[in-house]
Design an enzyme around this catalytic site. Sequence first.
Site, PDB file in Angstrom:
ATOM      1  N   ASP A  20       0.851  -1.191   0.000  1.00  0.00           N
ATOM      2  CA  ASP A  20       0.000   0.000   0.000  1.00  0.00           C
ATOM      3  C   ASP A  20       0.881   1.234   0.000  1.00  0.00           C
ATOM      4  O   ASP A  20       2.032   1.203   0.428  1.00  0.00           O
ATOM      5  CB  ASP A  20      -0.932   0.025   1.215  1.00  0.00           C
ATOM      6  N   ASP A  48      -4.543  -2.472  -3.201  1.00  0.00           N
ATOM      7  CA  ASP A  48      -5.831  -1.802  -3.406  1.00  0.00           C
ATOM      8  C   ASP A  48      -5.741  -0.762  -4.523  1.00  0.00           C
ATOM      9  O   ASP A  48      -6.683  -0.036  -4.788  1.00  0.00           O
ATOM     10  CB  ASP A  48      -6.356  -1.179  -2.103  1.00  0.00           C
ATOM     11  N   HIS A 106      -9.195  -0.104   2.527  1.00  0.00           N
ATOM     12  CA  HIS A 106      -9.829   0.406   3.737  1.00  0.00           C
ATOM     13  C   HIS A 106     -11.104  -0.374   4.079  1.00  0.00           C
ATOM     14  O   HIS A 106     -12.096   0.191   4.504  1.00  0.00           O
ATOM     15  CB  HIS A 106     -10.104   1.907   3.606  1.00  0.00           C
TER      16      HIS A 106
END
Length: 145
Positions: free
Chosen positions: A9, A69, A124
Amino acid sequence: MKEVTIYTDGACSYNPGPGGWAAVLMFGSHEKEISGYEAQTTNNRMELTAAVKALEALKEPCRVSLYSDSAYLINTFKQKWLEKWQHNGWKTSNKGPVENQDLWKQLMKLTGEHTVEWIKVKGHADNEYNNRCDRLARDEIKKRA
């Protein structure tokens, strides 16, 4: 080939602004966290840097499941954007220069050394390792605020 799982990330305070990146590498029962900071960067650069640093941390060719992500990172590989960019002289479909070419070229080299499966996760959300990477990346920024 060893099978390794990697979560990555990136984070940025403002965009551009100070940024952090992080990765968790897992092999068998072993886990390793890595993270870093850049004073002036973008979120996309931090996402790519996390993947570069994670793959660079591998000491031998591996079969890697890399979770991120970042749609920018994952789609580039899944939708073969790199091949298109190279064919077009590192120009986008809009004829502009591809951003972050230095990092994309590093990732191309690294994916030649390892067999990488690129897997998109929802950011998240409830993914423990994605959340852990997010915390590590944000902590890199907080340490220097």
